[in-house]
Design a protein around this motif. Structure first.
Motif, PDB file in Angstrom:
ATOM      1  N   ALA A   1     -14.214   9.651  24.216  1.00 53.86           N
ATOM      2  CA  ALA A   1     -15.642   9.465  24.503  1.00 53.86           C
ATOM      3  C   ALA A   1     -15.833   8.594  25.742  1.00 53.86           C
ATOM      4  N   PHE A   2     -15.018   7.548  25.880  1.00 56.83           N
ATOM      5  CA  PHE A   2     -15.137   6.674  27.050  1.00 56.83           C
ATOM      6  C   PHE A   2     -14.823   7.434  28.338  1.00 56.83           C
ATOM      7  N   ARG A   3     -13.767   8.232  28.297  1.00 52.72           N
ATOM      8  CA  ARG A   3     -13.406   9.001  29.501  1.00 52.72           C
ATOM      9  C   ARG A   3     -14.490  10.016  29.840  1.00 52.72           C
ATOM     10  N   ALA A   4     -15.038  10.647  28.823  1.00 53.80           N
ATOM     11  CA  ALA A   4     -16.076  11.651  29.074  1.00 53.80           C
ATOM     12  C   ALA A   4     -17.304  11.011  29.705  1.00 53.80           C
ATOM     13  N   LYS A   5     -17.756   9.890  29.163  1.00 53.85           N
ATOM     14  CA  LYS A   5     -18.935   9.215  29.717  1.00 53.85           C
ATOM     15  C   LYS A   5     -18.685   8.768  31.147  1.00 53.85           C
ATOM     16  N   ASP A   6     -17.535   8.189  31.377  1.00 54.16           N
ATOM     17  CA  ASP A   6     -17.229   7.667  32.709  1.00 54.16           C
ATOM     18  C   ASP A   6     -17.234   8.782  33.745  1.00 54.16           C
ATOM     19  N   SER A   7     -16.587   9.903  33.429  1.00 54.09           N
ATOM     20  CA  SER A   7     -16.499  11.002  34.399  1.00 54.09           C
ATOM     21  C   SER A   7     -17.865  11.615  34.673  1.00 54.09           C
ATOM     22  N   VAL A   8     -18.685  11.774  33.644  1.00 55.99           N
ATOM     23  CA  VAL A   8     -20.006  12.380  33.833  1.00 55.99           C
ATOM     24  C   VAL A   8     -20.917  11.442  34.621  1.00 55.99           C
ATOM     25  N   TYR A   9     -20.912  10.138  34.299  1.00 52.90           N
ATOM     26  CA  TYR A   9     -21.744   9.179  35.032  1.00 52.90           C
ATOM     27  C   TYR A   9     -21.351   9.154  36.515  1.00 52.90           C
ATOM     28  N   ARG A  10     -20.046   9.128  36.786  1.00 50.46           N
ATOM     29  CA  ARG A  10     -19.597   9.071  38.194  1.00 50.46           C
ATOM     30  C   ARG A  10     -20.024  10.309  38.952  1.00 50.46           C
ATOM     31  N   PHE A  11     -19.999  11.458  38.276  1.00 46.95           N
ATOM     32  CA  PHE A  11     -20.360  12.691  38.977  1.00 46.95           C
ATOM     33  C   PHE A  11     -21.872  12.771  39.186  1.00 46.95           C
ATOM     34  N   LEU A  12     -22.662  12.494  38.176  1.00 45.84           N
ATOM     35  CA  LEU A  12     -24.112  12.673  38.275  1.00 45.84           C
ATOM     36  C   LEU A  12     -24.731  11.753  39.322  1.00 45.84           C
ATOM     37  N   PHE A  13     -24.282  10.518  39.378  1.00 49.69           N
ATOM     38  CA  PHE A  13     -24.922   9.523  40.237  1.00 49.69           C
ATOM     39  C   PHE A  13     -24.069   9.212  41.473  1.00 49.69           C
ATOM     40  N   PHE A  14     -23.292  10.214  41.877  1.00 49.94           N
ATOM     41  CA  PHE A  14     -22.543  10.081  43.125  1.00 49.94           C
ATOM     42  C   PHE A  14     -23.510  10.266  44.281  1.00 49.94           C
ATOM     43  N   GLY A  15     -23.288   9.504  45.359  1.00 49.71           N
ATOM     44  CA  GLY A  15     -24.273   9.473  46.437  1.00 49.71           C
ATOM     45  C   GLY A  15     -24.308  10.716  47.296  1.00 49.71           C
ATOM     46  N   ARG A  16     -23.277  11.550  47.252  1.00 54.07           N
ATOM     47  CA  ARG A  16     -23.258  12.761  48.076  1.00 54.07           C
ATOM     48  C   ARG A  16     -22.573  13.878  47.278  1.00 54.07           C
ATOM     49  N   SER A  17     -22.485  15.038  47.885  1.00 60.55           N
ATOM     50  CA  SER A  17     -21.881  16.181  47.214  1.00 60.55           C
ATOM     51  C   SER A  17     -20.389  15.951  47.023  1.00 60.55           C
ATOM     52  N   ARG A  18     -19.844  16.501  45.918  1.00 58.55           N
ATOM     53  CA  ARG A  18     -18.440  16.317  45.580  1.00 58.55           C
ATOM     54  C   ARG A  18     -17.759  17.657  45.410  1.00 58.55           C
TER      55      ARG A  18
ATOM     56  N   LEU B   1     -25.673  16.776  28.184  1.00 59.23           N
ATOM     57  CA  LEU B   1     -25.557  15.424  28.732  1.00 59.23           C
ATOM     58  C   LEU B   1     -25.893  14.370  27.679  1.00 59.23           C
ATOM     59  N   ALA B   2     -26.918  14.631  26.865  1.00 64.91           N
ATOM     60  CA  ALA B   2     -27.286  13.669  25.828  1.00 64.91           C
ATOM     61  C   ALA B   2     -26.152  13.472  24.828  1.00 64.91           C
ATOM     62  N   ASN B   3     -25.513  14.572  24.431  1.00 66.30           N
ATOM     63  CA  ASN B   3     -24.395  14.459  23.480  1.00 66.30           C
ATOM     64  C   ASN B   3     -23.216  13.738  24.117  1.00 66.30           C
ATOM     65  N   THR B   4     -22.860  14.145  25.322  1.00 64.71           N
ATOM     66  CA  THR B   4     -21.672  13.569  25.967  1.00 64.71           C
ATOM     67  C   THR B   4     -21.858  12.095  26.259  1.00 64.71           C
ATOM     68  N   LEU B   5     -23.026  11.712  26.768  1.00 61.48           N
ATOM     69  CA  LEU B   5     -23.253  10.313  27.146  1.00 61.48           C
ATOM     70  C   LEU B   5     -23.461   9.406  25.930  1.00 61.48           C
ATOM     71  N   THR B   6     -23.564   9.977  24.738  1.00 63.45           N
ATOM     72  CA  THR B   6     -23.629   9.167  23.511  1.00 63.45           C
ATOM     73  C   THR B   6     -22.394   9.353  22.645  1.00 63.45           C
ATOM     74  N   GLY B   7     -21.351   9.996  23.183  1.00 67.17           N
ATOM     75  CA  GLY B   7     -20.086  10.089  22.474  1.00 67.17           C
ATOM     76  C   GLY B   7     -20.023  11.168  21.425  1.00 67.17           C
ATOM     77  N   LEU B   8     -20.791  12.262  21.596  1.00 62.35           N
ATOM     78  CA  LEU B   8     -20.782  13.358  20.627  1.00 62.35           C
ATOM     79  C   LEU B   8     -20.299  14.628  21.295  1.00 62.35           C
ATOM     80  N   THR B   9     -19.758  15.524  20.460  1.00 62.59           N
ATOM     81  CA  THR B   9     -19.336  16.828  20.980  1.00 62.59           C
ATOM     82  C   THR B   9     -20.546  17.743  21.066  1.00 62.59           C
ATOM     83  N   TYR B  10     -20.404  18.760  21.885  1.00 62.85           N
ATOM     84  CA  TYR B  10     -21.447  19.774  22.005  1.00 62.85           C
ATOM     85  C   TYR B  10     -20.826  21.119  21.650  1.00 62.85           C
ATOM     86  N   PRO B  11     -21.472  21.923  20.827  1.00 59.31           N
ATOM     87  CA  PRO B  11     -22.813  21.758  20.263  1.00 59.31           C
ATOM     88  C   PRO B  11     -22.820  21.191  18.843  1.00 59.31           C
TER      89      PRO B  11
END
Length: 1448
Positions: free
Chosen positions: A824-841, A804-814
Motif C-alpha cells: 500500500a505504501f509503494r502504491a500510494k507513493d508511486s501514484v502521488y509522484r506521478f499525479l503531481f509531477f510538474g511536467r510530462s513523464r 485513485l480513491a481506493n489506491t490512495l487509501t490502501g485498498l484494492t480495486y475493484p
C-alpha cells in the motif's frame, strides 16, 4: 469491458459507483439514464453529505456480484440420479429429498410372520380337529437372545434368530392373554404375566408345563395375612427377572401393586416368598372364594372387564429391574428395581434388605394434559466396560476410568413428553457398629447407593416407549414418530414418521366392552418394541420386523452399492464438514479426528467415481439405455462429477486430484468445456483462487471464443493474479476495453499502480479530443455510433476516480480489500509522484516507455502539472472528492515527503491562479482548499493574501446551485482565518447570500439592524423561526438600551412589516402585540384598505374569541392563547366588528359576548349591525344592555320594514326569488331573536318586565306582517293549501309569482305558529308573572279589529287550525312510539326469560344426588350447598367432585 456490456452501476458507500455487475446483461442503459460515477448528493464537497471517514479495513470490502452460471436441471441416471447442481447448497446430504432419507433399515421376519399371522399356525377349528394347540393372536414381545411372542390365548412362541420355532410354552394354559413377558439373562427361562393376574415361569427345556406357577389371591386372604400377591382379574403390566436368577421375578399390575416373587423349592415342595414392594390394596370388597384357573377365564356370560375403570395416580406405568451388564458393577448386588407411576419414580433395592433407595416426585401436574398424565416409560442401561463404549466412539480414550473399569448404570425415564436421565453409583462408607452380645464396637464398611441426575429434554409428543440402542443413544416412540436421541449432547439425532397404532396393543380387545377407551388402548404398545444389541424388534398388527439404525458408513455404502457415487461423495462431504444429520456412531467426537477418518474415504470415493464414470464397463451397462431401448443424456453425470469433486477438494484443501487426475479424464474424452463451465462458479464465489495457469488460459479463451467479454472480465477479477497469463489477459482487456479487469491485472499481477492511471488518462485525452472535434463541427464525429461509443468511453474514463480513491487509501480495486502495508505504501507513493509531477513523464520508466501527454493537440504545449490539470478539467468535483478522501491518510502527515497536503494545496492554488479553468471548476477548488485548510491547519500553511483570495473567490461565484456549499466552505475558512478588509468581505457576502455567516458576524459586532435584515432576506431561513429570532434580537436590544427600543430598530421593524405580513399574518399580529403594539395600525395600512380577508385575519387574532381561534387553527392559522388584546385602539375594534358582520355574521353575537363590555361602543355596534342586516345582533344588543322593551320594539319595526319590502318584491313585474328569499330569512332571524328575548324574560322568576306587553308586541307585529302580505297576494296564494300540495308536476320549472306569494305567506304564518307554541310552553313556568293565552289572544283580536283589518279573523283561523293540526300530528306520533316501545319491551323480556330457563337437565334416575360422591346435591331451603355442574350428558356433580378429565 465492451461498450455493449457496460451498464450504469449503483453508488458505493464511498460516493463512487461500484464496479459494474459482473453478470453483464449486454444491453447498455438509455443515454438519459447514464450518469457519471459521482452522484451530486454524495460528493464530500457538498454541504449536505455526511463526512464519513474512509478507513481501510476488511469491513469495507465490496464484493462483486456474480452471475449464477450453470447448466439447466435435468433428469439424472441411476448412477447420478441425485447429483447437486453447481448452484445448489450443500444443505442436502444427498440427492434424495429430506423426507426420503433412510434412517432405519427394516427387514420383515417372514417365517415368524407366517406362523403368527398367516397359514403356518392352525386355526382354532383345525386345532380342535387335529389336536394341535391353537396359537392365537400376538399380544406382547420380548427379544433377548431369543424372540418370544405371547398371544391372546396364553401361549408363548419361542424362536431363535434364524426364525426357527424352538418351542411353544403353555400349550395347556387357560389363564387368558399374555400381557407381560420376560426372558432370563441366560435365555433359558421365560416369565409370563396374564390378563387374569396369573404368573408362570417356563423352563425352555421343558416348555409344556410351567416350572413355577403364581396364582392371584383374594382380598380375604390378604386381610387374614395368609397370602400376598396380585388380586384376581388384575392385569399384569410388567414382569422381569431379578439379576441372573431364574426363579426370582418382579411383577406389577394395572391396579398399582408390585411384588417380588422368590419361587424356590424346599424338599421338592414349592416354597414361594412374595414381597409387596409398591402399592396398596384397593378398598373395594372382594369375594372370599379361593381363585382357580377356571374362575379366571372369561366366558360368554362373564367378562373380567365390565365397566371402564378410572385410572388412578398410583397406577404403575412402567417397571424394570436393573439387568446384568457385560461387566460386574457394585450396584448389581443390590437388585435394584425401578418403578414409575404418574406422580413419582421409585427405585427399590431387594438386597441386602429390601428398602427404597430413591424417590423422585413429578414436578407439577397442573399444566399437564389429562391424557399425558398417564404416559410414562423407563429403561435401564446396565454397566458395561469402558472399552465397549469406546467402540462406538473411537476418539474417546479412558473415559470414566480405564478400559477395565465398568461404566455406571443409567436409568432413562419419561413423564409425558419430558425425558430424564439418572446415573447410579455406589459409595463405600465406614461405620462403627456395637456388638449387642459383648458390647464391643467394631468398624465395618458398608455401601450406599448414590444417584446423579443427568440432563433432560422435551419431545414434540408424549413418549410411549423408551429403549436403549447403545450406550449413547435412546430410541423413543411417540404417537407419530420414531426418534433417536444422543444422551451426551441431549439433542435429537434422527426422526422418522412412525404410526404407533400399527403396533400390537395387548388391551385393544378391551375396547369392545368399554372397559378401556380406544385412544388409551392404541397407545399401550410398550411391549411391542424391544432392542437387543442394536437390533429393533417390532411386533406389528400384520407383521413382525427387525430394524437397524443406519450408521454413517451404512448410508454411504448404500449409495455406493446402487452405483450412485456422486451422492456418496456429497454425503461423505457433509460428514467431513460436520453438516450431516443423523446417526454418527463410530465417528470420533473431535472435528479434527473426524476429518482424519472421513478425509481418506472421501479421496477414495472421488478416485473410484472418476474411474467408474469414464470406464469402458460403464459405457456398456444399462445406465445409457432406458428399458424401452432409448438413449439417455449423460451430461448431468459428468457435470455433477465436477461439482461434487470440486466441493470435496475445496473442503479438503487439496486440489491435486481436481486439476490433475479429474481434468485429465475430461481432456482425454474431449469434454474440457464441460469441466471448465462447472468449475467457473467455484472461482467466482471465491472458493478457490489458485487455479493452474493452463486451466485459467482455457477458461478465458473459452469465453473469448463465445464473444463474452463480460465473462472474461469476471473470471479475471476472481482468479489469483499469479495464476493468470498476463499477456493473454492484457491483450483481451485492451481489445474489449475491460478496464476493471485491466486495472486488476496491472495492480495485482504486475504490481504497477501507475499504468492504470496512464491508460485511463489516455482515454480521457481521447474524449477531450472528440469533444473538441464536435465543437469544431468535424463531420467524422457526428454519427450516432460515435455518440454511443463516446458515452461508453466516458463511463470507463470515470473509473479513474474510484481507482485513485481506493489506491490512495490502501485498498484494492475493484474489490476494496485492504492491501498489505508495504505494498500500500509503494502504491500510494508511486501514484502521488506521478499525479503531481510538474511536467510530462515517460511511462514505463524503463526502456521502451512512452511520454504521457495530455494536450488536445498532438503538437500542443504541455502545461505544468499536466496530469492534475487533466483530471480537474475532466471533472473537478470528482477529482477533488477523491483528494478529500485521500487527505485523511496518515501518509501525508510527513512534511518531508515530496508530495504532502501542503504541496498538493499549493499546486491546486497555482492551477487556480494561472489556468483558464471554468467557473465551476474554480469554485470547487476554492471549496476544497477552504475546507481542508482549517481541518489540517498543522500541515497546511497558506499566506493571508492567498486565503483572502479563496474567500473572495467563494463569494464572487454566481452559481446558485453551490451557494450553500460555498457558504459552508467559507465558514470553515473563517474558523481559522480573519479577513483584513471586513467591510468589503461583508458586502460580497451580502451579494452572495451568505446570510448564515452575516448573522453570526452581525450578532458578534452587535449590529442589530443588519442582523434583523438577514432574517428577513434569507430565503432558506425557516419562516416559523423568523419571528422568534427577531423577538430575541429586540429583547436583547431593549435590555442593552436600558429598557427602551432604539428608534432606528423601530423604524427597521416598521419598514419590514410588509415582509413580516407576507410570511405570516397572525404571527405578525402576535409579534407586534407583544413587543410593539403601537404598530398595529401601520401593519393594517401595510395590508391595504381592500385586503378585507387579510385585515380580518389580523384583527381576529387580536380580538377573536377562543371558538374563532380554534376555527382558524383548524385551517392552519396561528392562534392566540389568552384574553383579547388590550392594545387594539377603538377604530380597530370597530373595524373588526364591521368585518365580522361581513365575513361571519352568524357568530357576531358570540363575539360580542366574548369582548369586554367597556371596550365596545354600543351605538356603533347597533349602527353597524343594522347596516349589514345582522338584525339578531341588533335585537340581542338592546336586550343585553337591559332594555328588552326597546329590543322587542326594534323587532316590531324591523318586521314592518321587512314585510313592506316583501310586498314591494312581490308586486314587481318580475318577482326576484333570491331577494324574496333573503327578506324571508331576515324575517325569520328577527322572529327568532325576538322570541328568544321574550322567552328569556319569561323564565326569570322575579322579572319586572311586563311579559304580556313583550309577547303582544311580537305577535302583533308578526300578525300585521302576515296581514300586510296576504292583502297584496292573490286568493289562490292566500288559501291554506301547503306548497307541497299546490306544486305542479314539473318540479324543475322556475317558481311562478303565485308560488312565491304562497311561500311568503306560509313562512310568515309559520313564524306566528312558532311564537304561539313557544308562548304556551313558557306559560306553565313558576315565574312571578304569567301570560294568559286567552287574554293575550283577545287583546290581539281586539287590536286587529280596532286597526281596521277586516280579514284578520281568517288569518287567526288559519293560524290556529295549523297549530291544532301540528299538535294532533305530534300526539299521533307519540302514541305510535309508545306502542312500539311497549311491544319491543315485552318481546325482549320474553326472550330473556326463555334464555334464563334454558340449560342442561340431569339425566334420568336420582336427580338429587352427585354422580361423584353420591350425596344429595340440593339441601334444605336457604342452604346453597356449593356450586353444581351439569354436563351435556346429564351427569350432575358438586364442583369439588368433578373428575380430573371432566369435559362438559
Amino acid at each position: 469491458m465492451s461498450d455493449e456490456s457496460r451498464s450504469a452501476s449503483p453508488v458505493s458507500p464511498n460516493g463512487f459507483l461500484s464496479p459494474p455487475n459482473a453478470s453483464g446483461s449486454g444491453t447498455p442503459p438509455p443515454p438519459h439514464l447514464r450518469r457519471p460515477f459521482l452522484h451530486p448528493t454524495v460528493s464530500r464537497l457538498r454541504s449536505t453529505t455526511p463526512q464519513a471517514s474512509r478507513v481501510p479495513s476488511a469491513a469495507g470490502a465490496h464484493n462483486i456480484p456474480v452471475e449464477d452460471v450453470s447448466a439447466v436441471h435435468s433428469h439424472f441416471s441411476d448412477l447420478s440420479r441425485h447429483t447437486d447442481n453447481a448452484r445448489d447448497t450443500a444443505s442436502q446430504t444427498n440427492g434424495k429429498p429430506e423426507e426420503e432419507r433412510e434412517v432405519f433399515r427394516w427387514t420383515e421376519l417372514h417365517t415368524i410372520g407366517d406362523y403368527l399371522y398367516r397359514n403356518a399356525a392352525p386355526s382354532s377349528k383345525a386345532a380342535a380337529v387335529l389336536g394341535t394347540p391353537e396359537v392365537g393372536s400376538p399380544t406382547v414381545l420380548t427379544a433377548n437372545g431369543l424372540i418370544c411372542v405371547g398371544t391372546d390365548v396364553g401361549r408363548i412362541l419361542v424362536f431363535d434368530f434364524k426364525q426357527n420355532l424352538m418351542c411353544v410354552c403353555g400349550e395347556d394354559s387357560q389363564l387368558g392373554a399374555v400381557t407381560a413377558l420376560a426372558l432370563s439373562f441366560d435365555h433359558t427361562f421365560v416369565a409370563a404375566g396374564h390378563a387374569t393376574g396369573y404368573i408362570q415361569l417356563y423352563n425352555l427345556k421343558n416348555p409344556k408345563s410351567p416350572a413355577r406357577f403364581v396364582a392371584p389371591t383374594s382380598m380375604a386372604a390378604v386381610a387374614s395375612g395368609r397370602q400376598e400377591g396380585h388380586l384376581l382379574g388384575s392385569r399384569i403390566v410388567s414382569i422381569g427377572f431379578v439379576a441372573g436368577r431364574h426363579t426370582a421375578v418382579v411383577s406389577a399390575d394395572e391396579t398399582g401393586l408390585a411384588f417380588y416373587h422368590s419361587l424356590g423349592k424346599v424338599l421338592f415342595v414349592e416354597a414361594s416368598d412374595i414381597l409387596r414392594i409398591l402399592g396398596k390394596y384397593p378398598d373395594d370388597t372382594m369375594p372370599d372364594t379361593v381363585p382357580t384357573p377356571t374362575m379366571a377365564l372369561p366366558t360368554p356370560y362373564q367378562h373380567t372387564f365390565r365397566r371402564r375403570k378410572q385410572r388412578k395416580v398410583n397406577t404403575i406405568l412402567s417397571m424394570a429391574p436393573l439387568p446384568l451388564g457385560t461387566l460386574a458393577h457394585p450396584t448389581d448386588t443390590y437388585n435394584l428395581i425401578a418403578l414409575l407411576t404418574p406422580v413419582k419414580l421409585v427405585i427399590v433395592g431387594l438386597r441386602p434388605t429390601p428398602r427404597t433407595w430413591y424417590r423422585q416426585h413429578r414436578e407439577s401436574e397442573d399444566d399437564v394434559p389429562a391424557k399425558s398424565r398417564f404416559k410414562g416409560s423407563l429403561a435401564w442401561f446396565p454397566s458395561v466396560a469402558a472399552s465397549e463404549k469406546e467402540e462406538l466412539n473411537p476418539a474417546s480414550h479412558k473415559q470414566n476410568g480405564t478400559s477395565s473399569q465398568p461404566l455406571a448404570p443409567v436409568l432413562a425415564y419419561s413423564w409425558g413428553n419430558t425425558l430424564r436421565l439418572i446415573r447410579v453409583f455406589e459409595t463405600r462408607v465406614t461405620e462403627k457398629v456395637k456388638n449387642p452380645k459383648n458390647g464391643k464396637i467394631s468398624t465395618v464398611e458398608s455401601g450406599r447407593i448414590v444417584f446423579e441426575e443427568g440432563g433432560h429434554w422435551n419431545t414434540e409428543g408424549d413418549i410411549l416407549l423408551l429403549q436403549w440402542l447403545n450406550a449413547n443413544q435412546l430410541l423413543i416412540l411417540t404417537a407419530g414418530t420414531l426418534e433417536v436421541y444422543d444422551v451426551r449432547t441431549l439433542k435429537l439425532v434422527d426422526k422418522v414418521p412412525f404410526e404407533s397404532w400399527a403396533l400390537v396393543s395387548p388391551v385393544l380387545s378391551h375396547t369392545t366392552n368399554g372397559s378401556i377407551s380406544y385412544s388409551d388402548a392404541v397407545t399401550e404398545v410398550a411391549h411391542s418394541i424391544r432392542v437387543y444389541k442394536g437390533k429393533i424388534f417390532c411386533l406389528g398388527q400384520h407383521n413382525i420386523s427387525v430394524g437397524t439404525l443406519l450408521t454413517w458408513a451404512d448410508r454411504i455404502l448404500t449409495f455406493v452399492s446402487h452405483g450412485d457415487f456422486l451422492s456418496a461423495i456429497n454425503l461423505t462431504l457433509t460428514y467431513y464438514t460436520g453438516k450431516a444429520r443423523g446417526n454418527r456412531n463410530g465417528l470420533p467426537e473431535k472435528p479434527e479426528d473426524i476429518r482424519v477418518v472421513i478425509g481418506g474415504k472421501l479421496r477414495e470415493l472421488m478416485v473410484a467415481s472418476a474411474s467408474y464414470a469414464f470406464s469402458e464397463e460403464r459405457l456398456t451397462d444399462g445406465t445409457h439405455v432406458t428399458p424401452d431401448g432409448r438413449g439417455v443424456d449423460r451430461t448431468d453425470l459428468f457435470e455433477g462429477l465436477v461439482v461434487s469433486c470440486a466441493r470435496a477438494c475445496i473442503a479438503l484443501a487439496d486440489f491435486d486430484f481436481l486439476f490433475e487426475e479429474l481434468y485429465q479424464y475430461y481432456f482425454e474424452n474431449g469434454i474440457t468445456r464441460m469441466f471448465l463451465l462447472q468449475l467457473e462458479p467455484f472461482i467466482l464465489d471465491n472458493s478457490t483462487h489458485q487455479v493452474p495457469p493452463r486451466i485459467t488460459q482455457l477458461l478465458i479463451a473459452l469465453h473469448h471464443e463465445d464473444s463474452r467479454p463480460d465473462l472474461v472480465e469476471r473470471v479475471i477479477w476472481h482468479i489469483d493474479p499469479d495464476c493468470l497469463d498476463i499477456e493473454q489477459a492484457i491483450t483481451l482487456c485492451q481489445s474489449y476495453r475491460l478496464y476493471d479487469a485491466l486495472i486488476y491485472v496491472y495492480t495485482r499481477a504486475m504490481k504497477d499502480y501507475v499504468a492504470p492511471v496512464v491508460e485511463l488518462m489516455g482515454l480521457i485525452r481521447k474524449i477531450n479530443q472528440r469533444r473538441r472535434a464536435l465543437v469544431m463541427g468535424s463531420p467524422t464525429f457526428v454519427t450516432p455510433a460515435t455518440d454511443d461509443a463516446m458515452e461508453a468511453d466516458i463511463m470507463n474514463a470515470y473509473k479513474i476516480y474510484p481507482y485513485l480513491a481506493n489506491t490512495l487509501t490502501g485498498l484494492t480495486y475493484p474489490s476494496e480489500r485492504p492491501l498489505p502495508e508495504d505494498e500500500a505504501f509503494r502504491a500510494k507513493d508511486s501514484v502521488y509522484r506521478f499525479l503531481f509531477f510538474g511536467r510530462s513523464r515517460v511511462w514505463p520508466e524503463d526502456e521502451g516507455g512512452k511520454l504521457v501527454l495530455t494536450s488536445d493537440d498532438e503538437i500542443g504545449d504541455e502545461p505544468t502539472y499536466p496530469y492534475t490539470r487533466l483530471l480537474l478539467r475532466f471533472d473537478a468535483e470528482a477529482f477533488l472528492h477523491t483528494l478529500d478522501i485521500a487527505f485523511e491518510d496518515s501518509i501525508l502527515n510527513d512534511e518531508k515527503r515530496s508530495v504532502n497536503r501542503l504541496v498538493i494545496t499549493k499546486i491546486l492554488f497555482e492551477i487556480l491562479s494561472t489556468s483558464s479553468l471554468s467557473p465551476s471548476d474554480a469554485t470547487f477548488i476554492n471549496i476544497f482548499i477552504a475546507r481542508n485548510v482549517p481541518t489540517y491547519s498543522q500541515y497546511i500553511h497558506l499566506t493571508p493574501s492567498a486565503l483572502q483570495g479563496i474567500l473572495i473567490g467563494l463569494a464572487e461565484s454566481h452559481d446558485e446551485d453551490t451557494r450553500e456549499d460555498r457558504q459552508l466552505a467559507a465558514e470553515y475558512l473563517l474558523s481559522a482565518y480573519t479577513p483584513h478588509d471586513s467591510h468589503h468581505i461583508l458586502h460580497l457576502f451580502e451579494l452572495a447570500g451568505f446570510y448564515r455567516i452575516l448573522r453570526s458576524w452581525h450578532r458578534t459586532e452587535q449590529q442589530w439592524i443588519p442582523l434583523i435584515q438577514t432574517y428577513l432576506q434569507d430565503p432558506d431561513y425557516p419562516p416559523q423561526e423568523v419571528f422568534s429570532s427577531i423577538q430575541d434580537v429586540i429583547t436583547t436590544v431593549t435590555r442593552l438600551n436600558k429598557g427602551t427600543l432604539p428608534l432606528e430598530v423601530l423604524s427597521t421593524i416598521e419598514e419590514s412589516l410588509p415582509r413580516l405580513l407576507q410570511i405570516n399574518i397572525p404571527r405578525t399580529a402576535s409579534f407586534l402585540d407583544k413587543l410593539i403594539p403601537d404598530l398595529h395600525e401601520e401593519a393594517l395600512a401595510a395590508l391595504g384598505p381592500d385586503a378585507h380577508d387579510q385585515r380580518f385575519t389580523y384583527l381576529r387574532y387580536l380580538l377573536g374569541s377562543p371558538y374563532s381561534q380554534e376555527t382558524s387553527a383548524e385551517s392552519g392559522e396561528y392562534h392566540r392563547v389568552g384574553p383579547p388584546s388590550t392594545h387594539a385602539p377603538s377604530p380597530l375594534r370597530q373595524e373588526y366588528l364591521s368585518l365580522l358582520c361581513q365575513q361571519d355574521p352568524s357568530n357576531v353575537i358570540r363575539e360580542l359576548e366574548y369582548l369586554p363590555a367597556d371596550c365596545i361602543n354600543w351605538e356603533k355596534v347597533l349602527e353597524t349591525c343594522e347596516q349589514y342586516r345582522v338584525y339578531d345582533a341588533v335585537i340581542w344588543s338592546l336586550n343585553y344592555r337591559g332594555d328588552p322593551i326597546a329590543s322587542v320594539a326594534k323587532a316590531a319595526s324591523l318586521d314592518r320594514a321587512l314585510s313592506t319590502d316583501v310586498v314591494h318584491a312581490l308586486k314587481q313585474d318580475v318577482p326576484q326569488a333570491d331577494k324574496l328569499e333573503a327578506l324571508l330569512d331576515s324575517l325569520q332571524t328577527v322572529a327568532r331573536a325576538a322570541v328568544a328575548v321574550c322567552q328569556g324574560h319569561s323564565q326569570v322568576v322575579d322579572s319586572d318586565v311586563p311579559l304580556d306587553n313583550l309577547w303582544f308586541t311580537v305577535l302583533e307585529s308578526q300578525i300585521a306582517a302576515v296581514h300586510k302580505v296576504s292583502v297584496c297576494c292573490s286568493r289562490e296564494a292566500s288559501s291554506a293549501v301547503p306548497i307541497a300540495q299546490a306544486k305542479t308536476a314539473d318540479s324543475d320549472a322556475p317558481p311562478t309569482s303565485t308560488d312565491l306569494e304562497r311561500k311568503a305567506i306560509e313562512t310568515l304564518r309559520s313564524l306566528v305558529q312558532t311564537t304561539f307554541t313557544t308562548l304556551m310552553s313558557v306559560s306553565t313556568t313558576k315565574a312571578k308573572q304569567t301570560v294568559s293565552f286567552p287574554v293575550l289572544f283577545k287583546r290581539l283580536v281586539s287590536g286587529a279589529a280596532a286597526s281596521g283589518q277586516g280579514a284578520v279573523y281568517d288569518e287567526f283561523r288559519v293560524i290556529l287550525t295549523g297549530m291544532l293540526e301540528s299538535y294532533r300530528s305530534d300526539g299521533d306520533l307519540l302514541g305510535i312510539t309508545r306502542q312500539i316501545l311497549e311491544r319491543d319491551f315485552y318481546e325482549v323480556v320474553e326472550e330473556c326469560s326463555r334464555e334464563r330457563i334454558r340449560g342442561w337437565g340431569p339425566a334420568m334416575g336420582d336427580k338429587r344426588r352427585c354422580w361423584g360422591c353420591r350425596k344429595t346435591v340440593f339441601k334444605e331451603e336457604g342452604d346453597q350447598g356449593g356450586k353444581v355442574v351439569v354436563s351435556r350428558t346429564g351427569a350432575i356433580y358438586h364442583d369439588r367432585c368433578l373428575p380430573p378429565d371432566f369435559d362438559a
